[in-house]
Enzyme design. Structure first.
Site, PDB file in Angstrom:
ATOM      1  N   GLY A 149       0.855  -1.200   0.000  1.00 10.73           N
ATOM      2  CA  GLY A 149       0.000   0.000   0.000  1.00 10.73           C
ATOM      3  C   GLY A 149       0.876   1.229   0.000  1.00 10.73           C
ATOM      4  N   CYS A 194       1.781  12.521   1.384  1.00  8.43           N
ATOM      5  CA  CYS A 194       0.968  13.297   0.439  1.00  8.43           C
ATOM      6  C   CYS A 194      -0.146  12.565  -0.289  1.00  8.43           C
ATOM      7  CB  CYS A 194       1.893  13.972  -0.565  1.00  8.43           C
ATOM      8  SG  CYS A 194       2.928  15.196   0.249  1.00  8.43           S
TER       9      CYS A 194
HETATM   10  P1  NAD Z   1       7.418  19.150   6.392  1.00  8.86           P
HETATM   11  O1  NAD Z   1       6.452  18.936   7.493  1.00  8.86           O
HETATM   12  O2  NAD Z   1       8.598  18.244   6.254  1.00  8.86           O
HETATM   13  O3  NAD Z   1       8.003  20.643   6.476  1.00  8.86           O
HETATM   14  C1  NAD Z   1       7.217  21.768   6.668  1.00  8.86           C
HETATM   15  C2  NAD Z   1       7.962  22.704   7.614  1.00  8.86           C
HETATM   16  O4  NAD Z   1       7.262  23.950   7.672  1.00  8.86           O
HETATM   17  C3  NAD Z   1       8.041  22.212   9.060  1.00  8.86           C
HETATM   18  O5  NAD Z   1       9.392  22.094   9.440  1.00  8.86           O
HETATM   19  C4  NAD Z   1       7.300  23.295   9.878  1.00  8.86           C
HETATM   20  O6  NAD Z   1       7.868  23.536  11.143  1.00  8.86           O
HETATM   21  C5  NAD Z   1       7.447  24.493   8.970  1.00  8.86           C
HETATM   22  N1  NAD Z   1       6.449  25.548   9.212  1.00  8.86           N
HETATM   23  C6  NAD Z   1       5.103  25.439   9.306  1.00  8.86           C
HETATM   24  N2  NAD Z   1       4.547  26.649   9.466  1.00  8.86           N
HETATM   25  C7  NAD Z   1       5.547  27.560   9.488  1.00  8.86           C
HETATM   26  C8  NAD Z   1       5.595  28.966   9.615  1.00  8.86           C
HETATM   27  N3  NAD Z   1       4.490  29.696   9.726  1.00  8.86           N
HETATM   28  N4  NAD Z   1       6.806  29.575   9.617  1.00  8.86           N
HETATM   29  C9  NAD Z   1       7.938  28.853   9.493  1.00  8.86           C
HETATM   30  N5  NAD Z   1       7.954  27.513   9.338  1.00  8.86           N
HETATM   31  C10 NAD Z   1       6.772  26.868   9.332  1.00  8.86           C
HETATM   32  O7  NAD Z   1       6.567  19.140   5.052  1.00  8.86           O
HETATM   33  P2  NAD Z   1       7.076  18.755   3.579  1.00  8.86           P
HETATM   34  O8  NAD Z   1       7.088  17.282   3.422  1.00  8.86           O
HETATM   35  O9  NAD Z   1       8.298  19.533   3.276  1.00  8.86           O
HETATM   36  O10 NAD Z   1       5.856  19.294   2.709  1.00  8.86           O
HETATM   37  C11 NAD Z   1       5.627  20.674   2.553  1.00  8.86           C
HETATM   38  C12 NAD Z   1       4.582  20.871   1.479  1.00  8.86           C
HETATM   39  O11 NAD Z   1       5.069  20.363   0.230  1.00  8.86           O
HETATM   40  C13 NAD Z   1       3.260  20.143   1.721  1.00  8.86           C
HETATM   41  O12 NAD Z   1       2.209  20.935   1.225  1.00  8.86           O
HETATM   42  C14 NAD Z   1       3.389  18.895   0.879  1.00  8.86           C
HETATM   43  O13 NAD Z   1       2.127  18.416   0.442  1.00  8.86           O
HETATM   44  C15 NAD Z   1       4.176  19.387  -0.306  1.00  8.86           C
HETATM   45  N6  NAD Z   1       4.992  18.366  -0.990  1.00  8.86           N
HETATM   46  C16 NAD Z   1       5.697  17.458  -0.261  1.00  8.86           C
HETATM   47  C17 NAD Z   1       6.509  16.542  -0.910  1.00  8.86           C
HETATM   48  C18 NAD Z   1       7.314  15.529  -0.153  1.00  8.86           C
HETATM   49  O14 NAD Z   1       7.927  14.678  -0.792  1.00  8.86           O
HETATM   50  N7  NAD Z   1       7.369  15.570   1.165  1.00  8.86           N
HETATM   51  C19 NAD Z   1       6.641  16.589  -2.304  1.00  8.86           C
HETATM   52  C20 NAD Z   1       5.919  17.554  -3.015  1.00  8.86           C
HETATM   53  C21 NAD Z   1       5.100  18.436  -2.335  1.00  8.86           C
HETATM   54  C1  UGA Z   2       4.964  11.297  -4.401  1.00  9.73           C
HETATM   55  C2  UGA Z   2       5.031  11.636  -5.897  1.00  9.73           C
HETATM   56  O1  UGA Z   2       5.697  10.584  -6.580  1.00  9.73           O
HETATM   57  C3  UGA Z   2       5.754  12.951  -6.135  1.00  9.73           C
HETATM   58  O2  UGA Z   2       5.700  13.290  -7.518  1.00  9.73           O
HETATM   59  C4  UGA Z   2       5.075  14.042  -5.310  1.00  9.73           C
HETATM   60  O3  UGA Z   2       5.760  15.261  -5.461  1.00  9.73           O
HETATM   61  C5  UGA Z   2       5.062  13.651  -3.856  1.00  9.73           C
HETATM   62  O4  UGA Z   2       4.372  12.378  -3.706  1.00  9.73           O
HETATM   63  C6  UGA Z   2       4.324  14.598  -2.967  1.00  9.73           C
HETATM   64  O5  UGA Z   2       3.540  15.395  -3.434  1.00  9.73           O
HETATM   65  O6  UGA Z   2       4.571  14.463  -1.777  1.00  9.73           O
HETATM   66  P1  UGA Z   2       6.630  10.250  -2.628  1.00  9.73           P
HETATM   67  O7  UGA Z   2       5.398  10.095  -1.816  1.00  9.73           O
HETATM   68  O8  UGA Z   2       7.806  10.894  -2.016  1.00  9.73           O
HETATM   69  O9  UGA Z   2       6.296  11.098  -3.957  1.00  9.73           O
HETATM   70  O10 UGA Z   2       7.115   8.838  -3.161  1.00  9.73           O
HETATM   71  P2  UGA Z   2       6.579   7.840  -4.297  1.00  9.73           P
HETATM   72  O11 UGA Z   2       7.736   7.289  -4.996  1.00  9.73           O
HETATM   73  O12 UGA Z   2       5.513   8.440  -5.115  1.00  9.73           O
HETATM   74  O13 UGA Z   2       5.963   6.670  -3.423  1.00  9.73           O
HETATM   75  C7  UGA Z   2       4.772   6.841  -2.680  1.00  9.73           C
HETATM   76  C8  UGA Z   2       4.337   5.502  -2.106  1.00  9.73           C
HETATM   77  O14 UGA Z   2       3.913   4.634  -3.157  1.00  9.73           O
HETATM   78  C9  UGA Z   2       5.452   4.754  -1.380  1.00  9.73           C
HETATM   79  O15 UGA Z   2       4.921   4.135  -0.237  1.00  9.73           O
HETATM   80  C10 UGA Z   2       5.925   3.725  -2.384  1.00  9.73           C
HETATM   81  O16 UGA Z   2       6.499   2.582  -1.810  1.00  9.73           O
HETATM   82  C11 UGA Z   2       4.611   3.390  -3.076  1.00  9.73           C
HETATM   83  N1  UGA Z   2       4.814   2.869  -4.445  1.00  9.73           N
HETATM   84  C12 UGA Z   2       5.381   3.634  -5.406  1.00  9.73           C
HETATM   85  C13 UGA Z   2       4.391   1.570  -4.745  1.00  9.73           C
HETATM   86  O17 UGA Z   2       3.857   0.842  -3.874  1.00  9.73           O
HETATM   87  N2  UGA Z   2       4.561   1.111  -6.017  1.00  9.73           N
HETATM   88  C14 UGA Z   2       5.124   1.857  -6.998  1.00  9.73           C
HETATM   89  O18 UGA Z   2       5.236   1.355  -8.142  1.00  9.73           O
HETATM   90  C15 UGA Z   2       5.544   3.161  -6.679  1.00  9.73           C
END
Ligand code: NAD
Ligand code: UGA
Length: 474
Positions: free
Chosen positions: A273, A278
């Site tokens: 799963g 996200c």
């Molecule tokens: P995260 O929780 O790792 O980081 C967010 C940070 O923002 C935290 O450290 C928090 O303390 C800080 N923060 C919150 N409010 C604040 C404020 N007012 N001032 C200063 N700092 C503040 O989150 P993330 O994984 O980096 O994700 C951030 C965004 O990007 C989310 O909307 C997520 O959906 C999106 N996103 C995440 C990924 C991913 O792979 N994690 C990929 C693409 C998009």
């Molecule tokens: C995902 C998207 O791939 C990114 O493009 C996006 O920016 C990001 O979410 C986000 O918005 O946070 P991420 O969640 O970091 O990235 O990793 P993925 O590689 O997408 O994997 C997500 C989950 O799906 C993992 O648990 C992974 O093991 C699973 N997965 C992925 C599968 O079970 N099978 C696959 O073939 C691929």
């Protein structure tokens, strides 16, 4: 009037803010970049001399931090100062699902976005470009605009341009994704602001990869991209169950369908799963938005992707329990991998949490190993998931962490591969089969091991999406 960016502030030093700003800093040595966060512990780790202690593990990230930190890349808690001096501000804060109140369980919690917008409104000066980097519900840009222009501190010498520039990086491959993105998406109205942001990316990304759209298309495309990716995993996971029932092999089926260019080969790995911070939250948000606009059938359609995902995770724990004679009380079970995927230390929404929870409810004694996840983090996740769980009594199952896989496997009844860390492939599986208690089981929920290696060993072996292939079997 063209807008020149010399100072960037990124609000949020998380999994997106840290790596994204590091890559921008690497390619734009003339721009000063300040990554700010409320969380002083996190900032301290970003500034730690020992690069092993960075708060985010991403292959290749430490080298860039080593090169740029202190030159044009800085991590700080001084939010006011760095907003004041910025020409361009990325908002990269967390946007989790709301836990309480209106829309609880579905809508994104925008309190951190609102807080960031209020701080920008208060401290920014002159012309400032605000870039939505966080994933947001479509139409959030208008909320940000209203907030930044409505503060008491706003005066006529403040001017804001709001752009949407969602991030598509995946954890574990973030640096490569940022260096070589499939596309960079910029949504907005103001041509000069769009040009200023594009110019940053043009330092290392080809122009044809920079797509510009209206702001709502950009916000929505991010949610839809994640929904499509998650849908694909639910589809292949549903097929894994059919394979187990019929004797087809999920690896072969994925390969066979993936050769069709219209389907494509990527993202067809069945597993326990999808996890990560996200996919689930973005689909819940999409469901919420659909319902808001009266599109109930659309909402139900996307809900099914989540239903299938939960079912897959639960299905696997049930299989494990069933194969171990229906009871795992007092059995020793080694769990390999706790992060939601390989090459990250992130555990958010990891399927390992729910699978371990189910095994603990059944009384299993778990020994958990992960090469990058801090044991404290595992402890927090399991404690949180057990809180309020009426089925679980503290005297039943137990969990421990281990750094020595072979020691943990001595006299163990089962080993479960939950994350596809490559190092698990290279374990000495013959030796493992000899030190475990019999009958011993391997549960490979990622189809990571090479079946040829395991089939020659005397051990029970279950893998995802693989059933009885015997022609005489019905
Ligand atoms: P995260 O929780 O790792 O980081 C967010 C940070 O923002 C935290 O450290 C928090 O303390 C800080 N923060 C919150 N409010 C604040 C404020 N007012 N001032 C200063 N700092 C503040 O989150 P993330 O994984 O980096 O994700 C951030 C965004 O990007 C989310 O909307 C997520 O959906 C999106 N996103 C995440 C990924 C991913 O792979 N994690 C990929 C693409 C998009
Ligand atoms: C995902 C998207 O791939 C990114 O493009 C996006 O920016 C990001 O979410 C986000 O918005 O946070 P991420 O969640 O970091 O990235 O990793 P993925 O590689 O997408 O994997 C997500 C989950 O799906 C993992 O648990 C992974 O093991 C699973 N997965 C992925 C599968 O079970 N099978 C696959 O073939 C691929």
């Amino acid at each position: 009037m063209s807008l020149k960016v010399k100072n960037i502030c990124c609000i949020g030093a998380g999994y997106v803010g840290g790596p994204t700003m590091a890559v921008i800093a690497k390619h734009c040595p003339k721009i000063q970049i300040n990554v700010v966060d409320l969380n002083s512990e996190r900032i301290k780790k970003w500034n730690d001399k020992n690069l092993e202690n960075l708060p985010v593990f991403e292959p290749g990230l430490d080298e860039i931090i080593k090169k740029c930190r202190g030159l044009n890349l800085h991590f700080s808690t001084d939010i006011k100062k760095h907003i004041e001096s910025a020409d361009l501000i990325f908002i990269s804060v967390n946007t989790p699902t709301k836990k309480t109140g209106v829309g609880a369980g579905f809508a994104s919690d925008l309190k951190w976005i609102e807080k960031s917008a209020r701080e920008i409104s208060k401290y920014a000066s002159g012309n400032t470009i605000i870039v939505e980097k966080s994933t947001l519900p479509v139409k959030t840009a208008s909320t940000i605009k209203e907030i930044v222009y409505s503060s008491n501190n706003s005066s006529h010498n403040k001017n804001f341009h709001i752009l949407s520039n969602p991030e598509f990086l995946a954890e574990g491959t973030a640096i490569n994704d940022l260096e070589n993105p499939d596309r960079v998406l910029i949504g907005g109205e103001n041509k000069n602001a769009i040009e200023a942001l594009s110019n940053i990316y043009l330092n290392w990304i080809k122009e044809e990869k920079i797509l510009t759209t209206n702001i709502w298309s950009s916000e929505l495309s991010k949610l839809i991209a994640n929904a499509f990716l998650a849908q694909r995993i639910s589809s292949i996971n549903s097929v894994s169950a059919i394979c187990e029932s019929t004797g087809a092999d999920i690896k072969e089926v994925s390969m066979a369908i993936g050769y069709d260019k219209r389907i494509g080969r990527d993202f067809l790995d069945a597993g326990p799963g999808f996890g990560g911070s996200c996919f689930k939250k973005d689909i819940l948000n999409l469901i919420y938005i659909s319902k808001h606009y009266g599109l109930d059938e659309v909402a139900n359609y996307w809900q099914q992707v989540l239903t299938m995902n939960n079912w897959q995770t639960r299905r696997i724990s049930r299989i494990i329990i069933e194969k171990l004679f229906g009871t795992i009380a007092d059995k020793k079970i080694v769990v390999l991998g706790f992060s939601f995927k390989a090459n990250t230390n992130d555990t958010r929404e990891s399927p390992a949490i729910n699978i371990c929870q189910e095994l603990l409810i059944e009384g299993g004694n778990l020994f958990i190993y992960d090469p990058k996840v801090d044991p404290l983090q595992i402890d927090i996740e399991l404690r949180e998931s057990m809180q309020g769980n009426n089925e679980y009594h503290i005297n039943e199952g137990s969990w421990n962490f281990t750094n020595d896989i072979y020691e943990a496997l001595t006299n163990a009844d089962a080993v479960i591969i939950l994350t596809e860390w490559q190092e698990f492939k290279n374990l000495n599986w013959l030796k493992i089969s000899q030190i475990m208690r019999r009958p011993a089981w391997i549960f490979d929920t990622r189809y990571l091991l090479n079946p040829k290696d395991i089939n020659s060993i005397d051990i029970n072996y279950w893998r995802i999406g693989y059933g009885n292939t015997n022609l005489d079997h019905n």
